[in-house]
Design an enzyme around this catalytic site. Sequence first.
Site, short mmCIF file in Angstrom:
data_model
loop_
_atom_site.label_atom_id
_atom_site.label_comp_id
_atom_site.label_asym_id
_atom_site.label_seq_id
_atom_site.Cartn_x
_atom_site.Cartn_y
_atom_site.Cartn_z
N ASP A 107 0.84 -1.21 0.00
CA ASP A 107 0.00 0.00 0.00
C ASP A 107 0.87 1.26 0.00
O ASP A 107 0.35 2.37 -0.13
CB ASP A 107 -0.95 0.01 1.21
CG ASP A 107 -0.22 -0.24 2.53
OD1 ASP A 107 0.39 -1.31 2.65
OD2 ASP A 107 -0.25 0.63 3.40
N ASP B 49 4.73 8.00 0.86
CA ASP B 49 4.45 7.68 2.26
C ASP B 49 5.72 7.65 3.12
O ASP B 49 6.23 6.59 3.47
CB ASP B 49 3.69 6.35 2.39
CG ASP B 49 2.19 6.57 2.28
OD1 ASP B 49 1.80 7.65 1.81
OD2 ASP B 49 1.42 5.67 2.66
#
Length: 525
Positions: A277, A287
């Site tokens: 993810d 991220d």
Amino acid sequence: MLFDNRFVRELPGDRVIGGGRRQVQGALYSRVEPTPVDAPRLIACAPEVAAQLGLDPRDLGVEPWLGVLSGNAVLPGMQPWASNYGGHQFGHWAGQLGDGRAISLGETQTPVGDRLELQLKGAGPTPYSRTADGRAVMRSSIREFLCSEAMHHLGIPTTRALSLVATGEPVLRDMFYDGNPRHEPGAIVCRVAPSFVRFGHFELPASRSDHALLERLVEFTIARDFAKAEWNAGSSDNPTGRETMRAQWFAEVCRRTAVMIAHWMRVGFVHGVMNTDNMSILGLTIDYGPYGWVDNYDPDWTPNTTDAQHRRYRFAHQPQIAHWNLRCLAGALAPLFQSTAPLIEGLGVFESTYVAAERANLAAKLGLSECRDDDPAHMERLQGLLHEAEVDMTIFFRTLAEFDPRKPDLALFAGAFYEPHKRDRHAEEFTLWLSAHARRLLDDPLDPRERRERMNRTNPRYVLRNYLAQQVIDRVEAGDDGAVAELLEVLRCPYDDQNEHAALAARRPDWARERAGCSMLSCSS
Ligand code: AMP
Ligand code: MG
């Protein structure tokens, strides 16, 4: 600014607007508004990102933009949404995850015609927030803001950061997961990228056998983000043509991922949480959580305390993990292919691209015009020594540009060693390596000036060492907002000597060795 929001316009969304935390079936996003905050204040912005969007950086700290960047206002044309994805976390399928604290505001065309999405991280809960609050703390937001920009200026594909805003509201976090939560200042980063789609966006519908949704997302991604004229030549309106195009697309994802990872390895970046993810379909670094930069060269190092036991995401393991993640993506895409052959071929593109990029980096880092067959072993010997003798990776390679093959001298590298006794213990081996390197350089056609320039464009002087980020965090917590822009200014030219800032290129100081935030980071953010 005009917004056309193709993601929400062209893809199926959740029929519920807003609403509580839940499993969302058959949809790639949920419409959700940011939650307003008390007292927003602009801490820093990236002037180049503002300019790319056609904005004046001076406008970001005042209304209406301050409101937009803190989640207090939505501009006409924006249609905020949180997207729905799943992922493999630490090697295990985790089911639906989704944007639990990221809210996309809209997609816009820049003045030169690029498409960019604006996304707030930490702007309040969404249907995907599960048990968490949808917020982000200042320390992790400073780290994301600075690292996004530092990576860009190092020439590494990454999502960008337009702004860093303090919310004026506290956020409760248990930083060490040891039952001692405390209030910390909250913050919001506005991230910018052509797309925030992750491998996990494809894995979730595949895991639910929702092949129609999977197919729509693949078609959309190719059309919006990979529109390559030559791919369309094969005609996409018959099954064979479509499959060929998808195979080319998957191979391109593999190629980009390999290029990104090779860059990470070149500069000593450890992502820390390479779950599927957290893998961008565009091959962007995305991220920024418990990431870190290698100080003393150590292939087994990871900054992420949550991964301390198995070190799945350690520095030297990143290429294998990227391949593992691409295999998960391939598995998710398999239902759209007649046979797995094109997917296996795509994974082969990862390997060949990575090997070629690694060899090119090796040559550039060592100052060679090309990587010959004996050179990887020469590099491995060096890496073994850097590891055993605790040598700073960034300082060593930067200093190597000053190495004179006619006068090989270990003293040149004195500033790169962390432990004098280890330097002494390995001095002889180092001297042997340097002599071998001197011979190799004398056998290489590059002229010394060109060699030095080439090396200094590959081996940065300034990287976002963990302790530098932590010092900025400490200063902002003490009320000195300017600390962020100050460090960013130096990181904007990481390959320049900037001798007036030499202190920021120094070895990690002793106090930072065991300090939380410098050597150890958790996922709590
Ligand atoms: P990460 O480990 O940051 O990549 O996050 C994994 C998942 O947890 C993603 O679905 C995030 O959106 C979600 N998440 C992480 N932190 C929060 C938070 N404070 N509030 C809501 N969701 C979160
Ligand atoms: Mg994530």
